[in-house]
Design a protein around this motif. Sequence first.
Motif, PDB file in Angstrom:
ATOM      1  N   ASP A 231       0.847  -1.127   0.107  1.00 53.37           N
ATOM      2  CA  ASP A 231       0.022  -0.016   0.010  1.00 53.37           C
ATOM      3  C   ASP A 231       0.854   1.318  -0.132  1.00 53.37           C
ATOM      4  O   ASP A 231       0.339   2.198   0.141  1.00 53.37           O
ATOM      5  N   THR A 232       2.052   1.188  -0.010  1.00 55.23           N
ATOM      6  CA  THR A 232       2.931   2.296  -0.221  1.00 55.23           C
ATOM      7  C   THR A 232       3.946   2.118  -1.385  1.00 55.23           C
ATOM      8  O   THR A 232       4.343   0.956  -1.626  1.00 55.23           O
ATOM      9  N   GLU A 235       7.180   0.205  -0.548  1.00 60.11           N
ATOM     10  CA  GLU A 235       7.101  -1.291  -0.491  1.00 60.11           C
ATOM     11  C   GLU A 235       7.195  -1.813  -1.980  1.00 60.11           C
ATOM     12  O   GLU A 235       7.928  -2.772  -2.292  1.00 60.11           O
ATOM     13  N   ASP A 265      -1.343   0.240  -3.732  1.00 58.44           N
ATOM     14  CA  ASP A 265      -1.058   1.622  -4.391  1.00 58.44           C
ATOM     15  C   ASP A 265      -0.697   1.300  -5.940  1.00 58.44           C
ATOM     16  O   ASP A 265       0.319   0.972  -6.373  1.00 58.44           O
TER      17      ASP A 265
END
Length: 468
Positions: A231-232, A235, A265
């Motif tokens: 989600d980033t 990562e 993301d």
Amino acid sequence: MRQRLKWLAGAAALITGLGVGIAVTAGPAAAATGFTVSSGRILDANGNNFVMRGVNHAHTWYANNFSSFADIKALGANTVRVVLANGTRWTKNDTADVSRVIAECKRTKLICVLEVHDTTGYGEQAGAATLAQATDYWISVKSALDGQEPYVILNIGNEPYGNQNATGWINDTKNAITRLRAAGFQHSIMVDAPNWGQDWQFIMRDNAASVFATDPQKNVIFSIHMYGVFDTAAEITDYLGRFQTAGLPIVVGEFGFDHSDGNPDEDTIFAQAQQRGIGYLGWSWSGNGGGVEYLDMVTSFNPSALTTWGQRIFNGANGIKATSREASVYGGTTPTTQPTTPPTTQPTTPPTTQPTTPPTTQPTTPPATGACSATYAVSNSWGNGFQGTVTVTAGAAAINGWVVNWTWPNGQRFTNSWNASVTSSGDSVTARNMPYNGSLAARGSTSWGFTASFNGTNNTPTVTCAAA
């Protein structure tokens, strides 16, 4: 109906322990009749670079819905990952059905990634199949796969471990590869990560080199599934970058724009995949159930009824229509549809792939006030193709736009570009800034990239830059 459990808490571990990585450079694959792997890149049967751009299709639950293959192709995909069952949890797709799936892929000029879905979440999901049982299935339908190596990639089993005792994935995967090769399979073999495909314990990441070395053909492709764990941007970038640094092939075998375990993301997934030349296969065409119906790309298998997710993956920035190229075994046609909107996520870090030939950067003199300069560098090469990066730098004063020009010295031709509006007339090239990267502060810089083809010689052109 596809069912998916929530991942256990611990996704935050994706950042901790990142100092532990993989360290091996994969050499050229042994001679084979179909797809091969070389220095982290996937090559088709003609030796040309192949980047997957496609979707997953739940064939085993909608076994009579063969029209979807043509519909997926018509929207620009070059690959379809096909859900099959070995009979452990769902009705077995027999040899005749597998042959028909492959024939439909070939008819519609799609590359088939075939996977056994019954392995999903083994250890946590009741009744899930083992990788050994998936291997038994592939051997049982081998007659349908023999001779299809240029068109088929064998994905042993979907998300073959949950979060319990997931280190068992290492030996089970090695044993499956060994058995498949002993049975005479010559295909590229794709392996999914454990932890429901998301590898938040880094079991696949940190053991990928030894798994790759198990294969005498050195023809293994690793597949990460990106949902709530990813989600980033940090990562996503780190995970993909570690495989490329090690020279090991990685694809995003499943991902979505939302999920019950978190909000992936997706913009970074699209942007990083395109920047790095990594394949992606979105989940999924249609027919989802079990609470993830929002991951349908089209409503009720109707290609004219694209959902929000369908619009994003097919028509969005760095999406399928803008970036897909048909496999050269089918002719390798370049997509005619160009991006209609600028990327929403501008890459902030360069690819971590190491060039196979030394970069050729053209030196430039310091730009005059209000002017700009440009450098051209070849960052990677494969077969008759290469990847390049052009860096534009403002002079002593800010600029509000730029134009880069050159003439190809050896008849090179673009196959794709990003972060610039590029036009060509014969050997003459003109590249202009996009709306989001034209304004540069004094001495500020921005980069845009491209892939191109060459034949024999690939000399560096003389590049000029002018403020617009």
